[in-house]
Design a protein around this motif. Structure first.
Motif, mmCIF file in Angstrom:
data_model
loop_
_atom_site.group_PDB
_atom_site.id
_atom_site.type_symbol
_atom_site.label_atom_id
_atom_site.label_comp_id
_atom_site.label_asym_id
_atom_site.label_seq_id
_atom_site.Cartn_x
_atom_site.Cartn_y
_atom_site.Cartn_z
ATOM 1 N N ALA A 187 8.095 -44.562 27.250
ATOM 2 C CA ALA A 187 7.830 -44.822 25.828
ATOM 3 C C ALA A 187 7.174 -43.608 25.168
ATOM 4 O O ALA A 187 7.463 -43.272 24.019
ATOM 5 N N LEU A 190 9.815 -40.983 24.534
ATOM 6 C CA LEU A 190 10.615 -41.313 23.350
ATOM 7 C C LEU A 190 9.817 -41.052 22.072
ATOM 8 O O LEU A 190 10.354 -40.582 21.070
ATOM 9 N N GLU A 191 8.507 -41.339 22.120
ATOM 10 C CA GLU A 191 7.650 -41.086 20.951
ATOM 11 C C GLU A 191 7.606 -39.590 20.642
ATOM 12 O O GLU A 191 7.678 -39.188 19.471
ATOM 13 N N GLU A 227 16.165 -41.118 12.621
ATOM 14 C CA GLU A 227 15.216 -40.963 13.729
ATOM 15 C C GLU A 227 15.895 -41.308 15.059
ATOM 16 O O GLU A 227 15.805 -40.549 16.031
ATOM 17 N N LEU A 228 16.570 -42.444 15.087
ATOM 18 C CA LEU A 228 17.257 -42.874 16.316
ATOM 19 C C LEU A 228 18.296 -41.842 16.747
ATOM 20 O O LEU A 228 18.424 -41.506 17.930
ATOM 21 N N VAL A 231 16.567 -38.839 18.252
ATOM 22 C CA VAL A 231 16.078 -39.073 19.616
ATOM 23 C C VAL A 231 17.253 -39.045 20.592
ATOM 24 O O VAL A 231 17.170 -38.436 21.668
ATOM 25 N N LEU A 321 20.579 -45.906 21.774
ATOM 26 C CA LEU A 321 19.917 -45.469 20.541
ATOM 27 C C LEU A 321 20.943 -45.200 19.446
ATOM 28 O O LEU A 321 20.727 -45.546 18.280
#
Lengths: 354, 354
Positions: A187, A190-191, A227-228, A231, A321
């Motif tokens: 997590a 990913l952040e 954003e997705l 990533v 994602l």
């Protein structure tokens, strides 16, 4: 999307040249930066700002941040040609971060040529990079689109939110890079991507929404979409390095396994350490921690990643994602062509070859 | 002014600690930077942001940008304690520029200790410095003073104007430093100071005026006051280096003539080259251009500056600018104590000993 990128590129470069001309003179300085108290030195500013920026831009780059912005503008039913200066905001910010990142990472090359600090000196390159953080924000103040005050304020507040998180993301990434052990969670990885890469994407989307006065739920949906996608792009990058390394490992004299040699804590690495048996996890960590690696060690690390199924895992994550990103915009009332372009873009970022 | 500085310093540091706590935790990150998409890494951000900032702040510094801001607020008839977060804006920006400048200049020391990039690494230091460019701008968005939208927008637009010119000034300075010949005019030198140092001063004054809703002529007067004072301060710096060098040249083992050795194009140098006979002007230029200098060469350069009367010239310029600064605020309706403080400040920047 590929045609859209090629089609808009010349117009984007023209708009950037209106903001930072290739040849700096006093008239430009006075009109863009305001009257001097005493006397500007256009020659100095030519070499401090315009030369490094145009050197970098002339090396290539797809200008996808500007083009994606224009795709959104068109999707919102507005004429992209009326918003060209705004399209430059994320693009110039991005080029600023490239220059600064290269100083931070002690990069040797950028787009096949020496990194800017190797040509212009660390001081000039760094100041140019930082100048490119603030120059785009002045475009809003120039107000070429004659935007009402509330939209300008909303744009500034949005930019401050996103640019602050960009630096949190970069800070996390650098810190992890300097640490020996791999202690972070999936997590948190990913952040880091969401902050470091995603926030600049969010700027693209939110700026387009704000200046065309879209409702909050539209702004949020396109921000999340971008954003997705960003990533997914970052994970795609990690996969690409490992896949190219596996492909090239046999070829004599070709560099491979850059991420392993740099000790990068990618999604694949975090997954492999979580999933491998303890001895293998420890060995992977050892190889990543070492100052230098032999080719044999790099191959060993690559095979630990392969055995743990980390490449498939990362690809599933990236595809997931990208699918989430498409779902975000599915319910917006965009025209079919825009939706198609945005959907294609999410596929491109995962399945690319460079 | 000295008492005012000492008196306010603890409160300023407390306000900075509210913005960037010494100990970073998830609650702080979520409340200041917003909810994460996935999960922040507070340990990483501790080391990437808070540690470098507080290391630098704990080494000293007078916090004069914050204190001058509070003096203006008081002069405008408002309660300074209500505006503490805003006082941090120019102070944090200033500390950001220090970190970045030290990377650009390859500085070894800062406030008697190793420059931050020698402790935390170039990447962490630089990212922290840049984070401190954007973190203060987010304070306006947090809106602790409950300011109406037009004041927040005016503050953002002002900041973008001034921060852009700051980078022009830094760009000119760096460029001149990297050039061999001294080709610039006195007016361009003053412009560099006005941009590089003056604009951060202007931020102090204009921010205080904007958030207390002063009329335009007051904002302009305090901005010009602070700009002039900052330029005088910069010239004071140049004089101090030369005077200390003349004083210390006889002392065994003490470094002297730093500006000469660095080849800095100061107001004194530009004046001496314009005023000296051609042979001496050429010689001064030669010494400044050389990669390294013997003590004898530095002494020769110092005596050329002395013979040209450049120290007196520079002092007259600085005193003239300080007098202009006082004249700027003479007609404002400030209370007597504020006027006195501001007048004293203009004297302090020219006649200081460190």
């Amino acid at each position: 999307m590929r045609e859209t990128l090629a089609e808009w590129r010349p117009a984007v470069d023209e708009a950037i040249a209106d903001l930072v001309p290739r040849e700096i003179d006093t008239d430009y300085l006075e009109s863009f930066f305001g009257e001097p108290t005493y006397e500007y030195d256009p020659d100095g500013i030519q070499r401090a700002l315009s030369d490094p920026l145009w050197d970098l831009l002339d090396r290539g780059g797809k200008r996808w941040r500007a083009v994606l912005f224009l795709v959104f503008i068109e999707g919102f039913g507005e004429d992209p040609t009326e918003y060209m200066p705004y399209a430059c905001i994320p693009e110039i910010l991005h080029n600023g971060t490239i220059i600064v990142d290269d100083v931070e990472d002690r990069a040797v090359k950028r787009r096949g040529e020496p990194a800017l600090h190797h040509i212009y000196g660390r001081d000039v390159a760094l100041n140019a990079g930082n100048a490119l953080y603030f120059l785009p924000l002045k475009i809003l103040r120039e107000n070429p689109g004659d935007l009402p005050a509330e939209q300008r304020l909303a744009a500034y507040e949005m930019l401050m939110d996103e640019l602050n998180r960009t630096h949190l993301g970069q800070g996390m990434d650098i810190c992890w890079h300097n640490e020996r052990e791999v202690r972070i969670t999936l997590a948190q990885y990913l952040e880091m991507c969401a902050c470091k890469t995603g926030c600049l994407g969010r700027i693209v989307a939110r700026l387009a929404a704000i200046i065309t006065d879209q409702p909050a739920h539209v702004e949020e949906a396109v921000a999340t979409y971008t954003e997705l996608t960003a990533v997914a792009f970052q994970i795609g990058d990690d996969i690409l390095d490992i896949e190219n390394s596996l492909g090239r490992a046999g070829e004599f004299g070709k560099a491979f396994g850059n991420d392993v040699r740099e000790g990068k804590k990618t999604l694949l690495v975090i997954h492999a350490i979580e999933e491998s048996e303890p001895a293998k996890a420890t060995r992977l960590q050892e190889i990543l921690e070492a100052e230098t690696n032999t080719d044999a060690e790099v191959l060993e690390a690559l095979s630990i990643l392969e055995d743990a199924g980390s490449i498939e895992y990362a690809r599933e994550q990236a595809l997931g994602l990208a699918a989430e990103a498409r779902a975000e915009i599915a319910d917006l009332e965009l025209d079919a062509e825009t939706t198609e372009r945005l959907n294609t873009f999410t596929e491109f970022v995962v399945d690319r070859e460079e």
